[in-house]
Design an enzyme around this catalytic site. Structure first.
Site, PDB file in Angstrom:
ATOM      1  N   ARG A   1     -20.176 -16.794  32.730  1.00 23.75           N
ATOM      2  CA  ARG A   1     -19.649 -16.448  34.054  1.00 23.75           C
ATOM      3  C   ARG A   1     -20.325 -15.190  34.617  1.00 23.75           C
ATOM      4  O   ARG A   1     -20.560 -15.087  35.825  1.00 23.75           O
ATOM      5  CB  ARG A   1     -18.128 -16.254  33.981  1.00 23.75           C
TER       6      ARG A   1
ATOM      7  N   CYS B   1     -17.498   3.650  19.238  1.00 22.78           N
ATOM      8  CA  CYS B   1     -16.852   3.571  17.922  1.00 22.78           C
ATOM      9  C   CYS B   1     -17.160   2.268  17.179  1.00 22.78           C
ATOM     10  O   CYS B   1     -16.654   2.056  16.072  1.00 22.78           O
ATOM     11  CB  CYS B   1     -15.337   3.755  18.059  1.00 22.78           C
TER      12      CYS B   1
ATOM     13  N   ASN C   1      -7.434 -21.412  53.588  1.00 23.45           N
ATOM     14  CA  ASN C   1      -7.585 -22.038  52.272  1.00 23.45           C
ATOM     15  C   ASN C   1      -7.981 -23.495  52.445  1.00 23.45           C
ATOM     16  O   ASN C   1      -7.533 -24.164  53.374  1.00 23.45           O
ATOM     17  CB  ASN C   1      -6.260 -21.946  51.482  1.00 23.45           C
TER      18      ASN C   1
ATOM     19  N   HIS D   1      -7.115  -7.789  39.024  1.00 18.61           N
ATOM     20  CA  HIS D   1      -7.331  -8.433  37.717  1.00 18.61           C
ATOM     21  C   HIS D   1      -8.551  -7.905  36.978  1.00 18.61           C
ATOM     22  O   HIS D   1      -9.086  -8.584  36.107  1.00 18.61           O
ATOM     23  CB  HIS D   1      -7.418  -9.962  37.907  1.00 18.61           C
TER      24      HIS D   1
ATOM     25  N   GLN E   1      -7.840 -10.753  43.804  1.00 20.42           N
ATOM     26  CA  GLN E   1      -7.550 -11.223  42.449  1.00 20.42           C
ATOM     27  C   GLN E   1      -8.867 -11.498  41.726  1.00 20.42           C
ATOM     28  O   GLN E   1      -8.872 -11.822  40.551  1.00 20.42           O
ATOM     29  CB  GLN E   1      -6.756 -12.526  42.506  1.00 20.42           C
ATOM     30  N   ASN E   2      -9.969 -11.413  42.464  1.00 21.25           N
ATOM     31  CA  ASN E   2     -11.259 -11.782  41.880  1.00 21.25           C
ATOM     32  C   ASN E   2     -11.813 -10.675  40.992  1.00 21.25           C
ATOM     33  O   ASN E   2     -11.512  -9.499  41.180  1.00 21.25           O
ATOM     34  CB  ASN E   2     -12.264 -12.118  42.982  1.00 21.25           C
TER      35      ASN E   2
ATOM     36  N   MET F   1     -14.976 -11.725  67.518  1.00 22.52           N
ATOM     37  CA  MET F   1     -14.599 -10.333  67.249  1.00 22.52           C
ATOM     38  C   MET F   1     -15.704  -9.349  67.640  1.00 22.52           C
ATOM     39  O   MET F   1     -15.419  -8.184  67.889  1.00 22.52           O
ATOM     40  CB  MET F   1     -14.300 -10.114  65.747  1.00 22.52           C
TER      41      MET F   1
ATOM     42  N   GLU G   1      -7.190 -26.134  50.878  1.00 21.23           N
ATOM     43  CA  GLU G   1      -6.072 -27.093  50.855  1.00 21.23           C
ATOM     44  C   GLU G   1      -4.770 -26.343  51.128  1.00 21.23           C
ATOM     45  O   GLU G   1      -4.745 -25.115  51.094  1.00 21.23           O
ATOM     46  CB  GLU G   1      -6.019 -27.811  49.489  1.00 21.23           C
TER      47      GLU G   1
ATOM     48  N   CYS H   1     -18.195  -1.713  20.862  1.00 24.79           N
ATOM     49  CA  CYS H   1     -18.099  -0.441  21.583  1.00 24.79           C
ATOM     50  C   CYS H   1     -19.269   0.473  21.209  1.00 24.79           C
ATOM     51  O   CYS H   1     -19.529   0.708  20.027  1.00 24.79           O
ATOM     52  CB  CYS H   1     -16.778   0.235  21.225  1.00 24.79           C
TER      53      CYS H   1
HETATM   54  P1  NAD Z   1      -7.105 -20.590  42.312  1.00 28.11           P
HETATM   55  O1  NAD Z   1      -8.217 -21.268  41.574  1.00 28.11           O
HETATM   56  O2  NAD Z   1      -5.714 -20.764  41.855  1.00 28.11           O
HETATM   57  O3  NAD Z   1      -7.129 -21.036  43.862  1.00 28.11           O
HETATM   58  C1  NAD Z   1      -8.305 -21.077  44.599  1.00 28.11           C
HETATM   59  C2  NAD Z   1      -8.018 -21.715  45.954  1.00 28.11           C
HETATM   60  O4  NAD Z   1      -9.197 -21.604  46.726  1.00 28.11           O
HETATM   61  C3  NAD Z   1      -7.661 -23.208  45.872  1.00 28.11           C
HETATM   62  O5  NAD Z   1      -6.394 -23.423  46.486  1.00 28.11           O
HETATM   63  C4  NAD Z   1      -8.774 -23.884  46.685  1.00 28.11           C
HETATM   64  O6  NAD Z   1      -8.308 -24.907  47.526  1.00 28.11           O
HETATM   65  C5  NAD Z   1      -9.317 -22.755  47.528  1.00 28.11           C
HETATM   66  N1  NAD Z   1     -10.734 -22.877  47.900  1.00 28.11           N
HETATM   67  C6  NAD Z   1     -11.749 -23.421  47.197  1.00 28.11           C
HETATM   68  N2  NAD Z   1     -12.902 -23.330  47.881  1.00 28.11           N
HETATM   69  C7  NAD Z   1     -12.603 -22.709  49.054  1.00 28.11           C
HETATM   70  C8  NAD Z   1     -13.375 -22.330  50.191  1.00 28.11           C
HETATM   71  N3  NAD Z   1     -14.689 -22.573  50.283  1.00 28.11           N
HETATM   72  N4  NAD Z   1     -12.735 -21.720  51.222  1.00 28.11           N
HETATM   73  C9  NAD Z   1     -11.395 -21.466  51.168  1.00 28.11           C
HETATM   74  N5  NAD Z   1     -10.630 -21.816  50.113  1.00 28.11           N
HETATM   75  C10 NAD Z   1     -11.226 -22.429  49.075  1.00 28.11           C
HETATM   76  O7  NAD Z   1      -7.572 -19.109  42.324  1.00 28.11           O
HETATM   77  P2  NAD Z   1      -6.751 -17.798  42.478  1.00 28.11           P
HETATM   78  O8  NAD Z   1      -5.658 -18.037  43.454  1.00 28.11           O
HETATM   79  O9  NAD Z   1      -7.747 -16.752  42.740  1.00 28.11           O
HETATM   80  O10 NAD Z   1      -6.050 -17.524  41.060  1.00 28.11           O
HETATM   81  C11 NAD Z   1      -6.662 -17.730  39.836  1.00 28.11           C
HETATM   82  C12 NAD Z   1      -7.113 -16.534  39.031  1.00 28.11           C
HETATM   83  O11 NAD Z   1      -8.442 -16.830  38.766  1.00 28.11           O
HETATM   84  C13 NAD Z   1      -7.174 -15.191  39.702  1.00 28.11           C
HETATM   85  O12 NAD Z   1      -6.353 -14.370  38.984  1.00 28.11           O
HETATM   86  C14 NAD Z   1      -8.620 -14.684  39.507  1.00 28.11           C
HETATM   87  O13 NAD Z   1      -8.614 -13.464  38.783  1.00 28.11           O
HETATM   88  C15 NAD Z   1      -9.273 -15.687  38.635  1.00 28.11           C
HETATM   89  N6  NAD Z   1     -10.629 -16.145  39.000  1.00 28.11           N
HETATM   90  C16 NAD Z   1     -11.513 -15.315  39.626  1.00 28.11           C
HETATM   91  C17 NAD Z   1     -12.774 -15.778  39.954  1.00 28.11           C
HETATM   92  C18 NAD Z   1     -13.711 -14.845  40.670  1.00 28.11           C
HETATM   93  O14 NAD Z   1     -13.627 -13.629  40.488  1.00 28.11           O
HETATM   94  N7  NAD Z   1     -14.623 -15.351  41.509  1.00 28.11           N
HETATM   95  C19 NAD Z   1     -13.141 -17.086  39.673  1.00 28.11           C
HETATM   96  C20 NAD Z   1     -12.231 -17.909  39.020  1.00 28.11           C
HETATM   97  C21 NAD Z   1     -10.963 -17.420  38.702  1.00 28.11           C
END
Ligand code: NAD
Length: 248
Positions: free
Chosen positions: A73, A155, A218, A122, A104-105, A247, A220, A152
């Site tokens: 990843r 350590c 989103n 996160h 959350q990313n 904008m 969906e 690490c």
């Molecule tokens: P999720 O996978 O639960 O939801 C993602 C949502 O994004 C889905 O409902 C989907 O329909 C929508 N989506 C997909 N492509 C899209 C687009 N092009 N435009 C708009 N919407 C789109 O993810 P979440 O809600 O972020 O929760 C899951 C956990 O996964 C988080 O805590 C996060 O830390 C982690 N995560 C992060 C990454 C990252 O940092 N890129 C990647 C995977 C998971």
């Protein structure tokens, strides 16, 4: 007028009228950068089970396997570029409209797009943390299998990705900073999240309860579809391209 036209027009009006707009993002905003989401179509979890990889128990059982998945990843993140949506959000901050991004990313794409006030709920996939002494350091490149699991540099104990796994608490500084932003906000723009991961998913409800509004973008329908003032169900790049044409 297409529905995207009218939705973007209404969104631009709400943004201009807002006093304190906050953006809340999930993995969907990075999907078009080539980083798979966890849920939804093509989600990572369709191929791997989260409990096998992103939990403290999984790491305790097989740290090498977890690290190999993270290294893969990390490679995806290093090759990815911020999307139109990431760049638009940074521009809205520059314009003084967006005050903070709560994400959350773990991919750091908001910062790479130029966003300044980013709260990572996160953690970050580009950081490692020692399981013994707590020392943290930035990861600059994708590791080869032979270098894993990381240890690490201080350590030599086993290190782990500095991310929040399922069942773990959020870092308290990020948690409080996010609560502060959602409490101050009168508008939250939610982008690319199912909203099912807690406590993050419930945070925009703080703004709603205070009388603020939600814009929901989103692919969906999600948990915000019924409560947002505006919902756009499509790609975030399409939405932000249209929005920014109104904008600027
Ligand atoms: P999720 O996978 O639960 O939801 C993602 C949502 O994004 C889905 O409902 C989907 O329909 C929508 N989506 C997909 N492509 C899209 C687009 N092009 N435009 C708009 N919407 C789109 O993810 P979440 O809600 O972020 O929760 C899951 C956990 O996964 C988080 O805590 C996060 O830390 C982690 N995560 C992060 C990454 C990252 O940092 N890129 C990647 C995977 C998971």
């Amino acid at each position: 007028m297409s529905s995207l036209d009218s939705i973007a027009r209404e969104a631009s009006r709400l943004l201009r009228e807002s006093k304190y707009a906050v953006v809340f993002t999930g993995s969907g905003i990075s999907a078009e950068a080539g980083i798979p989401t966890f849920r939804g179509k093509d989600g990572l979890w369709n191929k791997y089970r989260p409990e096998e990889l992103a939990t403290p128990a999984a790491f305790a059982t097989n740290p090498l396997r977890v690290w190999k998945w993270y290294a893969w990843r990390i490679g995806l993140v290093l090759r990815a570029q911020p999307t139109i949506a990431h760049r638009a959000i940074a521009e809205l901050e520059e314009m003084g409209i967006v005050k903070a991004v709560v994400t959350q990313n773990v991919d750091g794409l908001h910062q790479r797009a130029g966003s300044k006030n980013v709260i990572e709920l996160h953690g970050s996939i580009m950081r490692a943390r020692c399981t013994e002494c707590g020392y943290k350091w930035q990861i600059e490149r994708q590791q080869s299998d032979e270098e894993l699991p990381l240890r690490c540099p201080k350590c030599n104990a086993l290190a782990r990705p500095d991310v929040v796994w399922f069942g773990e608490p959020l870092p308290s500084d990020a948690l409080y900073a996010a609560y502060r932003e959602f409490s101050k906000a009168d508008l939250v723009v939610i982008v690319g999240t199912s909203g099912v991961v807690e406590p993050a998913g419930s945070m925009p409800l703080i703004t709603l309860r205070n009388g603020g509004k939600l814009i929901n973008v989103n692919l969906e329908r999600n948990r915000y579809s019924g409560i947002a003032t505006i919902s756009y169900h499509g790609k975030s790049s399409e939405f932000f391209k249209k929005l920014m044409s109104l904008m600027r």
